[in-house]
Scaffold this motif. Structure first.
Motif, PDB file in Angstrom:
ATOM      1  N   UNK A  33       0.826  -1.210   0.000  1.00  0.00           N
ATOM      2  CA  UNK A  33       0.000   0.000   0.000  1.00  0.00           C
ATOM      3  C   UNK A  33       0.862   1.262   0.000  1.00  0.00           C
ATOM      4  N   UNK A  34       1.926   1.253   0.781  1.00  0.00           N
ATOM      5  CA  UNK A  34       2.839   2.404   0.807  1.00  0.00           C
ATOM      6  C   UNK A  34       3.481   2.591  -0.569  1.00  0.00           C
ATOM      7  N   UNK A  35       3.887   1.490  -1.191  1.00  0.00           N
ATOM      8  CA  UNK A  35       4.466   1.581  -2.527  1.00  0.00           C
ATOM      9  C   UNK A  35       3.453   2.141  -3.520  1.00  0.00           C
ATOM     10  N   UNK A  36       2.209   1.697  -3.414  1.00  0.00           N
ATOM     11  CA  UNK A  36       1.167   2.232  -4.285  1.00  0.00           C
ATOM     12  C   UNK A  36       0.936   3.716  -4.055  1.00  0.00           C
ATOM     13  N   UNK A  37       0.982   4.144  -2.802  1.00  0.00           N
ATOM     14  CA  UNK A  37       0.818   5.563  -2.491  1.00  0.00           C
ATOM     15  C   UNK A  37       1.974   6.386  -3.058  1.00  0.00           C
ATOM     16  N   UNK A  38       3.191   5.861  -2.960  1.00  0.00           N
ATOM     17  CA  UNK A  38       4.345   6.568  -3.524  1.00  0.00           C
ATOM     18  C   UNK A  38       4.235   6.685  -5.033  1.00  0.00           C
ATOM     19  N   UNK A  39       3.729   5.646  -5.683  1.00  0.00           N
ATOM     20  CA  UNK A  39       3.533   5.707  -7.133  1.00  0.00           C
ATOM     21  C   UNK A  39       2.449   6.734  -7.456  1.00  0.00           C
ATOM     22  N   UNK A  40       1.416   6.815  -6.614  1.00  0.00           N
ATOM     23  CA  UNK A  40       0.375   7.824  -6.802  1.00  0.00           C
ATOM     24  C   UNK A  40       0.917   9.230  -6.638  1.00  0.00           C
ATOM     25  N   UNK A  41       1.806   9.423  -5.673  1.00  0.00           N
ATOM     26  CA  UNK A  41       2.446  10.733  -5.481  1.00  0.00           C
ATOM     27  C   UNK A  41       3.259  11.094  -6.713  1.00  0.00           C
ATOM     28  N   UNK A  42       3.977  10.128  -7.232  1.00  0.00           N
ATOM     29  CA  UNK A  42       4.782  10.348  -8.436  1.00  0.00           C
ATOM     30  C   UNK A  42       3.884  10.709  -9.623  1.00  0.00           C
ATOM     31  N   UNK A  43       2.722  10.072  -9.716  1.00  0.00           N
ATOM     32  CA  UNK A  43       1.799  10.348 -10.819  1.00  0.00           C
ATOM     33  C   UNK A  43       1.225  11.764 -10.738  1.00  0.00           C
ATOM     34  N   UNK A  44       1.192  12.333  -9.550  1.00  0.00           N
ATOM     35  CA  UNK A  44       0.705  13.706  -9.381  1.00  0.00           C
ATOM     36  C   UNK A  44       1.745  14.739  -9.776  1.00  0.00           C
ATOM     37  N   UNK A  45       2.927  14.296 -10.130  1.00  0.00           N
ATOM     38  CA  UNK A  45       3.977  15.206 -10.579  1.00  0.00           C
ATOM     39  C   UNK A  45       4.923  15.643  -9.482  1.00  0.00           C
ATOM     40  N   UNK A  54      12.492   3.906  -7.369  1.00  0.00           N
ATOM     41  CA  UNK A  54      12.820   2.564  -7.846  1.00  0.00           C
ATOM     42  C   UNK A  54      12.187   1.503  -6.963  1.00  0.00           C
ATOM     43  N   UNK A  55      12.373   1.641  -5.645  1.00  0.00           N
ATOM     44  CA  UNK A  55      11.825   0.640  -4.739  1.00  0.00           C
ATOM     45  C   UNK A  55      10.306   0.631  -4.751  1.00  0.00           C
ATOM     46  N   UNK A  56       9.691   1.801  -4.891  1.00  0.00           N
ATOM     47  CA  UNK A  56       8.231   1.857  -4.942  1.00  0.00           C
ATOM     48  C   UNK A  56       7.711   1.137  -6.177  1.00  0.00           C
ATOM     49  N   UNK A  57       8.390   1.287  -7.290  1.00  0.00           N
ATOM     50  CA  UNK A  57       7.926   0.682  -8.530  1.00  0.00           C
ATOM     51  C   UNK A  57       8.238  -0.804  -8.619  1.00  0.00           C
ATOM     52  N   UNK A  58       9.318  -1.235  -8.066  1.00  0.00           N
ATOM     53  CA  UNK A  58       9.755  -2.626  -8.261  1.00  0.00           C
ATOM     54  C   UNK A  58       9.650  -3.456  -6.989  1.00  0.00           C
ATOM     55  N   UNK A  59      10.524  -3.180  -6.072  1.00  0.00           N
ATOM     56  CA  UNK A  59      10.727  -4.069  -4.935  1.00  0.00           C
ATOM     57  C   UNK A  59       9.560  -4.086  -3.954  1.00  0.00           C
ATOM     58  N   UNK A  60       9.046  -2.934  -3.564  1.00  0.00           N
ATOM     59  CA  UNK A  60       8.041  -2.897  -2.514  1.00  0.00           C
ATOM     60  C   UNK A  60       6.739  -3.559  -2.926  1.00  0.00           C
ATOM     61  N   UNK A  61       6.261  -3.289  -4.120  1.00  0.00           N
ATOM     62  CA  UNK A  61       4.998  -3.887  -4.551  1.00  0.00           C
ATOM     63  C   UNK A  61       5.152  -5.402  -4.635  1.00  0.00           C
ATOM     64  N   UNK A  62       6.227  -5.860  -5.247  1.00  0.00           N
ATOM     65  CA  UNK A  62       6.442  -7.297  -5.380  1.00  0.00           C
ATOM     66  C   UNK A  62       6.629  -7.963  -4.018  1.00  0.00           C
ATOM     67  N   UNK A  63       7.455  -7.374  -3.174  1.00  0.00           N
ATOM     68  CA  UNK A  63       7.711  -7.953  -1.848  1.00  0.00           C
ATOM     69  C   UNK A  63       6.440  -7.978  -1.010  1.00  0.00           C
ATOM     70  N   UNK A  64       5.677  -6.920  -1.055  1.00  0.00           N
ATOM     71  CA  UNK A  64       4.438  -6.867  -0.292  1.00  0.00           C
ATOM     72  C   UNK A  64       3.427  -7.897  -0.762  1.00  0.00           C
ATOM     73  N   UNK A  65       3.281  -8.028  -2.062  1.00  0.00           N
ATOM     74  CA  UNK A  65       2.325  -8.988  -2.609  1.00  0.00           C
ATOM     75  C   UNK A  65       2.744 -10.430  -2.303  1.00  0.00           C
ATOM     76  N   UNK A  66       4.016 -10.724  -2.446  1.00  0.00           N
ATOM     77  CA  UNK A  66       4.505 -12.084  -2.177  1.00  0.00           C
ATOM     78  C   UNK A  66       4.355 -12.420  -0.692  1.00  0.00           C
ATOM     79  N   UNK A  67       4.707 -11.490   0.172  1.00  0.00           N
ATOM     80  CA  UNK A  67       4.586 -11.736   1.617  1.00  0.00           C
ATOM     81  C   UNK A  67       3.133 -11.977   2.002  1.00  0.00           C
TER      82      UNK A  67
END
Length: 87
Positions: A33-45, A54-67
């Motif tokens: 969820x935090x990774x998704x929020x960071x991606x949303x912040x990035x989308x707002x410019x 990088x971690x928000x786009x790659x590692x955090x979403x994948x790690x969170x979903x797998x866990x």
């Protein structure tokens, strides 16, 4: 034979989860969820540091979903057997 070897994925999803893995599941969902929020912040410019982006786009979403998924598939065998004893 071990009961864990006989359970199907749908049975595992409906079976009780051990306390430790409930905590891991909540942490995994929170990280995703935090990774998704960071991606949303990035989308707002709003600019983010490259490492966080990088971690928000790659590692955090994948790690969170797998866990979260692995934690949900873990079965508390004693509670499962107790719940299914009357069936």
């Amino acid at each position: 034979m071990n009961i864990q070897d006989e359970l199907t994925i749908p049975e595992r999803l409906g079976a009780p989860t051990p306390r430790l893995f409930k905590t891991v599941r909540v942490i995994g969902i929170t990280v995703a969820a935090v990774a998704g929020a960071l991606i949303g912040v990035k989308a707002q410019g709003i600019a983010l540091p490259a490492g966080i982006e990088f971690f928000a786009q790659k590692a955090y979403i994948l790690a969170g979903a797998v866990a979260a998924l692995v934690s949900q598939l873990t079965v508390d065998v004693k509670a499962y057997q107790k719940a299914n004893a009357l069936r």
